[in-house]
Design a protein around this motif. Structure first.
Motif, mmCIF file in Angstrom:
data_model
loop_
_atom_site.group_PDB
_atom_site.id
_atom_site.type_symbol
_atom_site.label_atom_id
_atom_site.label_comp_id
_atom_site.label_asym_id
_atom_site.label_seq_id
_atom_site.Cartn_x
_atom_site.Cartn_y
_atom_site.Cartn_z
ATOM 1 N N GLY A 1 0.824 -1.205 0.000
ATOM 2 C CA GLY A 1 0.000 0.000 0.000
ATOM 3 C C GLY A 1 0.859 1.256 0.000
ATOM 4 O O GLY A 1 0.599 2.214 -0.729
ATOM 5 N N CYS A 2 1.914 1.237 0.808
ATOM 6 C CA CYS A 2 2.832 2.373 0.869
ATOM 7 C C CYS A 2 3.480 2.603 -0.494
ATOM 8 O O CYS A 2 3.587 3.748 -0.953
ATOM 9 C CB CYS A 2 3.892 2.119 1.939
ATOM 10 N N ALA A 3 3.890 1.536 -1.147
ATOM 11 C CA ALA A 3 4.525 1.658 -2.465
ATOM 12 C C ALA A 3 3.572 2.294 -3.479
ATOM 13 O O ALA A 3 3.981 3.145 -4.275
ATOM 14 C CB ALA A 3 4.993 0.289 -2.949
ATOM 15 N N MET A 4 2.298 1.898 -3.446
ATOM 16 C CA MET A 4 1.322 2.478 -4.376
ATOM 17 C C MET A 4 1.120 3.968 -4.100
ATOM 18 O O MET A 4 1.032 4.771 -5.034
ATOM 19 C CB MET A 4 -0.005 1.731 -4.296
ATOM 20 N N LEU A 5 1.037 4.326 -2.821
ATOM 21 C CA LEU A 5 0.865 5.734 -2.459
ATOM 22 C C LEU A 5 2.065 6.556 -2.914
ATOM 23 O O LEU A 5 1.912 7.618 -3.523
ATOM 24 C CB LEU A 5 0.691 5.873 -0.945
ATOM 25 N N GLN A 6 3.252 6.069 -2.623
ATOM 26 C CA GLN A 6 4.452 6.826 -2.960
ATOM 27 C C GLN A 6 4.663 6.921 -4.465
ATOM 28 O O GLN A 6 5.075 7.961 -4.971
ATOM 29 C CB GLN A 6 5.663 6.245 -2.242
ATOM 30 N N GLN B 1 4.971 10.416 -6.327
ATOM 31 C CA GLN B 1 6.182 10.683 -7.114
ATOM 32 C C GLN B 1 5.846 10.977 -8.566
ATOM 33 O O GLN B 1 6.494 11.825 -9.194
ATOM 34 C CB GLN B 1 7.148 9.509 -7.023
ATOM 35 N N ALA B 2 4.850 10.304 -9.109
ATOM 36 C CA ALA B 2 4.442 10.539 -10.494
ATOM 37 C C ALA B 2 3.949 11.970 -10.684
ATOM 38 O O ALA B 2 4.032 12.512 -11.790
ATOM 39 C CB ALA B 2 3.362 9.546 -10.907
ATOM 40 N N ASP C 1 7.689 15.091 -3.229
ATOM 41 C CA ASP C 1 8.704 14.386 -2.464
ATOM 42 C C ASP C 1 8.048 13.358 -1.554
ATOM 43 O O ASP C 1 7.010 13.635 -0.950
ATOM 44 C CB ASP C 1 9.509 15.362 -1.594
ATOM 45 N N VAL C 2 8.636 12.190 -1.474
ATOM 46 C CA VAL C 2 8.164 11.145 -0.561
ATOM 47 C C VAL C 2 9.351 10.631 0.226
ATOM 48 O O VAL C 2 10.481 10.712 -0.240
ATOM 49 C CB VAL C 2 7.463 9.985 -1.313
ATOM 50 N N PRO C 3 9.136 10.118 1.408
ATOM 51 C CA PRO C 3 7.844 10.001 2.077
ATOM 52 C C PRO C 3 7.377 11.337 2.650
ATOM 53 O O PRO C 3 8.188 12.233 2.880
ATOM 54 C CB PRO C 3 8.121 8.994 3.199
ATOM 55 N N ALA C 4 6.086 11.432 2.872
ATOM 56 C CA ALA C 4 5.532 12.616 3.524
ATOM 57 C C ALA C 4 6.027 12.624 4.964
ATOM 58 O O ALA C 4 6.120 11.585 5.611
ATOM 59 C CB ALA C 4 4.004 12.572 3.497
ATOM 60 N N SER C 5 6.356 13.796 5.458
ATOM 61 C CA SER C 5 6.897 13.914 6.818
ATOM 62 C C SER C 5 5.885 13.479 7.866
ATOM 63 O O SER C 5 4.696 13.750 7.754
ATOM 64 C CB SER C 5 7.273 15.367 7.108
ATOM 65 N N THR C 6 6.392 12.825 8.910
ATOM 66 C CA THR C 6 5.548 12.488 10.049
ATOM 67 C C THR C 6 5.105 13.795 10.693
ATOM 68 O O THR C 6 5.886 14.727 10.814
ATOM 69 C CB THR C 6 6.332 11.639 11.073
ATOM 70 N N GLY C 7 3.868 13.853 11.104
ATOM 71 C CA GLY C 7 3.338 15.077 11.681
ATOM 72 C C GLY C 7 2.673 15.957 10.648
ATOM 73 O O GLY C 7 1.917 16.857 10.977
ATOM 74 N N HIS D 1 9.893 18.413 -8.437
ATOM 75 C CA HIS D 1 10.095 18.073 -9.839
ATOM 76 C C HIS D 1 8.805 17.534 -10.436
ATOM 77 O O HIS D 1 7.885 17.220 -9.718
ATOM 78 C CB HIS D 1 11.206 17.035 -9.990
ATOM 79 N N ARG D 2 8.782 17.474 -11.718
ATOM 80 C CA ARG D 2 7.596 16.953 -12.392
ATOM 81 C C ARG D 2 7.945 16.170 -13.589
ATOM 82 O O ARG D 2 8.849 16.314 -14.281
ATOM 83 C CB ARG D 2 6.650 18.072 -12.777
#
Length: 128
Positions: free
Chosen positions: A44-49, A53-54, A58-64, A127-128
């Protein structure tokens, strides 16, 4: 590293894990086994990231970060969908939604939001 936690996932699938709040020490009586849940969190994390990224974030999103909580919710619903589906989710009647379908829909809605919403107030876009 997954955004969700064992406790967040456990709250969604308490019916499958006999009320446990951690994935540790389940033994053989609970299926799917705890390793499957951890693998689903990672997937699930891989799909979100990959989605973020696409879009150039920037990933990962910061905690908090408020975004991290949203990502944790999307990811935990993916895990719950996989867990419920692995146990079988027969349809009771035409059009009736079973628990797995509800979690799938929440996950898909979350992924759609990530693909379409302006996330720049919450995430760094370099970036894009």
């Amino acid at each position: 590293m997954p955004y969700s936690t064992c406790q967040r996932v456990a709250a969604l699938v308490h019916n499958l894990i006999n009320g446990a709040s951690s994935f540790d020490g389940w033994g053989a009586t609970i299926t799917p086994a705890s390793g499957a849940y951890i693998n689903w969190m990672s997937s699930g994390c891989a799909m979100l990231q990959a989605t973020l990224q696409a879009r150039g974030y920037d990933v990962p999103a910061s905690t908090g970060n408020l975004m991290a909580d949203l990502l944790a919710n999307i990811e935990s619903n993916f895990v719950a969908y996989m867990a419920e589906s692995s146990r079988g989710s027969p349809r009771i009647a035409m059009g009736e939604r079973v628990k797995a379908d509800v979690h799938r829909r929440v996950f898909e809605d979350g992924m759609k939001f990530l693909k379409e919403a302006d996330l720049s107030p919450l995430l760094t876009q370099t970036h894009r």
